[in-house]
Design a protein around this motif. Sequence first.
Motif, PDB file in Angstrom:
ATOM      1  N   GLN A  21       4.824   2.769  -4.722  1.00  0.00           N
ATOM      2  CA  GLN A  21       5.280   2.885  -3.343  1.00  0.00           C
ATOM      3  C   GLN A  21       4.288   2.202  -2.402  1.00  0.00           C
ATOM      4  O   GLN A  21       3.083   2.168  -2.644  1.00  0.00           O
ATOM      5  CB  GLN A  21       5.404   4.359  -2.950  1.00  0.00           C
ATOM      6  N   LEU A  22       4.806   1.652  -1.372  1.00  0.00           N
ATOM      7  CA  LEU A  22       3.947   1.075  -0.344  1.00  0.00           C
ATOM      8  C   LEU A  22       3.212   2.188   0.393  1.00  0.00           C
ATOM      9  O   LEU A  22       3.703   3.306   0.509  1.00  0.00           O
ATOM     10  CB  LEU A  22       4.788   0.291   0.665  1.00  0.00           C
ATOM     11  N   ARG A 230      16.489   0.659  -9.384  1.00  0.00           N
ATOM     12  CA  ARG A 230      15.812  -0.325 -10.232  1.00  0.00           C
ATOM     13  C   ARG A 230      14.763  -1.145  -9.488  1.00  0.00           C
ATOM     14  O   ARG A 230      13.901  -1.770 -10.109  1.00  0.00           O
ATOM     15  CB  ARG A 230      16.846  -1.262 -10.864  1.00  0.00           C
ATOM     16  N   GLY A 231      14.803  -1.137  -8.157  1.00  0.00           N
ATOM     17  CA  GLY A 231      13.856  -1.932  -7.392  1.00  0.00           C
ATOM     18  C   GLY A 231      14.194  -3.414  -7.453  1.00  0.00           C
ATOM     19  O   GLY A 231      15.211  -3.838  -8.004  1.00  0.00           O
ATOM     20  N   ILE A 232      13.299  -4.222  -6.892  1.00  0.00           N
ATOM     21  CA  ILE A 232      13.507  -5.671  -6.777  1.00  0.00           C
ATOM     22  C   ILE A 232      12.241  -6.393  -7.205  1.00  0.00           C
ATOM     23  O   ILE A 232      11.127  -5.978  -6.857  1.00  0.00           O
ATOM     24  CB  ILE A 232      13.852  -6.073  -5.328  1.00  0.00           C
ATOM     25  N   LEU A 288       9.030  -4.741  -5.456  1.00  0.00           N
ATOM     26  CA  LEU A 288       9.085  -3.987  -4.208  1.00  0.00           C
ATOM     27  C   LEU A 288      10.338  -3.132  -4.184  1.00  0.00           C
ATOM     28  O   LEU A 288      11.324  -3.439  -4.858  1.00  0.00           O
ATOM     29  CB  LEU A 288       9.091  -4.938  -2.998  1.00  0.00           C
ATOM     30  N   PRO A 289      10.326  -2.051  -3.395  1.00  0.00           N
ATOM     31  CA  PRO A 289      11.532  -1.228  -3.265  1.00  0.00           C
ATOM     32  C   PRO A 289      12.589  -1.925  -2.422  1.00  0.00           C
ATOM     33  O   PRO A 289      12.296  -2.835  -1.646  1.00  0.00           O
ATOM     34  CB  PRO A 289      11.019   0.039  -2.571  1.00  0.00           C
ATOM     35  N   ALA A 290      13.836  -1.503  -2.568  1.00  0.00           N
ATOM     36  CA  ALA A 290      14.936  -2.086  -1.798  1.00  0.00           C
ATOM     37  C   ALA A 290      15.038  -1.487  -0.404  1.00  0.00           C
ATOM     38  O   ALA A 290      15.743  -2.021   0.448  1.00  0.00           O
ATOM     39  CB  ALA A 290      16.256  -1.879  -2.536  1.00  0.00           C
ATOM     40  N   ALA A 291      14.349  -0.377  -0.180  1.00  0.00           N
ATOM     41  CA  ALA A 291      14.367   0.281   1.132  1.00  0.00           C
ATOM     42  C   ALA A 291      12.949   0.716   1.475  1.00  0.00           C
ATOM     43  O   ALA A 291      12.129   0.960   0.587  1.00  0.00           O
ATOM     44  CB  ALA A 291      15.301   1.489   1.112  1.00  0.00           C
ATOM     45  N   VAL A 292      12.663   0.771   2.765  1.00  0.00           N
ATOM     46  CA  VAL A 292      11.330   1.140   3.232  1.00  0.00           C
ATOM     47  C   VAL A 292      11.435   2.183   4.340  1.00  0.00           C
ATOM     48  O   VAL A 292      12.495   2.375   4.922  1.00  0.00           O
ATOM     49  CB  VAL A 292      10.554  -0.095   3.755  1.00  0.00           C
ATOM     50  N   LYS A 293      10.316   2.812   4.626  1.00  0.00           N
ATOM     51  CA  LYS A 293      10.256   3.735   5.759  1.00  0.00           C
ATOM     52  C   LYS A 293       9.940   2.951   7.026  1.00  0.00           C
ATOM     53  O   LYS A 293       9.005   2.149   7.058  1.00  0.00           O
ATOM     54  CB  LYS A 293       9.194   4.809   5.530  1.00  0.00           C
ATOM     55  N   HIS A 294      10.731   3.192   8.039  1.00  0.00           N
ATOM     56  CA  HIS A 294      10.499   2.554   9.335  1.00  0.00           C
ATOM     57  C   HIS A 294       9.192   3.081   9.907  1.00  0.00           C
ATOM     58  O   HIS A 294       8.943   4.291   9.918  1.00  0.00           O
ATOM     59  CB  HIS A 294      11.666   2.868  10.279  1.00  0.00           C
ATOM     60  N   ASN A 295       8.349   2.168  10.370  1.00  0.00           N
ATOM     61  CA  ASN A 295       7.014   2.564  10.824  1.00  0.00           C
ATOM     62  C   ASN A 295       7.005   3.395  12.100  1.00  0.00           C
ATOM     63  O   ASN A 295       5.981   3.969  12.453  1.00  0.00           O
ATOM     64  CB  ASN A 295       6.136   1.321  11.024  1.00  0.00           C
ATOM     65  N   TRP A 302      17.319   0.187   4.520  1.00  0.00           N
ATOM     66  CA  TRP A 302      17.543  -0.929   3.619  1.00  0.00           C
ATOM     67  C   TRP A 302      16.761  -2.138   4.129  1.00  0.00           C
ATOM     68  O   TRP A 302      16.907  -2.551   5.271  1.00  0.00           O
ATOM     69  CB  TRP A 302      19.034  -1.234   3.580  1.00  0.00           C
ATOM     70  N   PHE A 303      15.891  -2.721   3.289  1.00  0.00           N
ATOM     71  CA  PHE A 303      15.007  -3.792   3.755  1.00  0.00           C
ATOM     72  C   PHE A 303      14.619  -4.661   2.573  1.00  0.00           C
ATOM     73  O   PHE A 303      13.803  -4.256   1.735  1.00  0.00           O
ATOM     74  CB  PHE A 303      13.771  -3.182   4.411  1.00  0.00           C
TER      75      PHE A 303
END
Length: 396
Positions: A21-22, A230-232, A288-295, A302-303
């Motif tokens: 995870q980031l 599955r991630g990217i 990297l994941p297909a989705a991230v947490k908005h800062n 979705w990102f």
Amino acid sequence: MALKGIGNSYARLARRIKVRQLQWTAINYCHHDQKHIPNTDSYLENPGSLPALTVPVKLAGRKYLPGSWHDEFPQYLKNPQPDFPHVIRPSTIAKQANLSLTDWADIVRQYLDDYLVKYGAILLRSLPIEDEKQFSEFVGQLRYTPQSYTGGLGYRKLQVKNVMTASDEPKEYSIELHNEMAYLPNWCDIVIFYCKIPPAIGQGGHTCIAKVSDYVDKLGNEITESFLKRGIRYQCHLFSENTISNDYLTWQQSFNTKEKKEVEEFCRQNGYSYKWDEYDNFTYSINLPAAVKHNKTNMVEWFNQIYQHTPTYTTEHPSFKDVDLPLDKHLCQCYYGDGGKISEELLMHMRSINWQAAVGFEWQAGDVLFLDNVLAQHSRLSYEGPRRIFASLMNY
């Protein structure tokens, strides 16, 4: 709703398996060194939604627009939607106040703090910005944190402090909808565009934008959940400047250095796998994941650049129409995180669905467009004649 599905799937995934995870950093900002301007909303007004496009803009079959031949691709670009982009301009009170550019930066920053996440895209008109130098001064006084473009794959050049050309791609090429730098582990939160010379009406050059939420809703849970689970894997191949003669992006350009050790250090610090070949060409990849947490909101969004980060970029690019490259030597490759291949049919479907969510507007000289880079995508259509747009990449 698909967005809810993303959040639920992401949470379940985090509980079930260990996924890289980031690391999220909460960026706190303050304006203690700014002078106080009361009632900032009174200095800006919303004149209402933008008018419809003067001339219909053809998308399907557009030359050098990747995938535009697909049967799901929309025929025409949609008009601006109510509050997308959200438009603001100086009010009558502001015009009488004789405000400086510093004053305007304070006012606009407060407005963005209050509304950018709500609208995703805010178009600011009629501000006293006449060139890229004044734009640089303005974005510097917004007091955001600049984002480095090291490792970026776009053709652009630094002009003045924190300001680049928006793109130096050939004018006959249409850039796909994308979230800026989504193929990198460190991306920008905000993309700011400044229009110095707008394209002429009917000559193309629109900066198209799309709400990520609209795109995700059209994709549906079946597609999004497969990538969430599955991630990217993003893979890039960059030739050395000494081994290729055409306009192909080199690693010296992408990393802004001629030192291999600096490139390797970047990769080690950011979790990339990499290798050099005997000709100093460079291949590197990252999961990297297909989705991230908005800062700002901490919501999962979705990102990614799944269909954008593929060989289609070069196979449908005018600079490479006569270049015969092996598949693994194309600039961009994209796989599932476990190495599985993504079908061409799925990639084309995702691309077409994304363009169905796009809207366009007509630039005016002096316009400044603010995009929340996680919530809104952008692109550029091919054009004829003069057009001059600059970009600045910032973080909350």
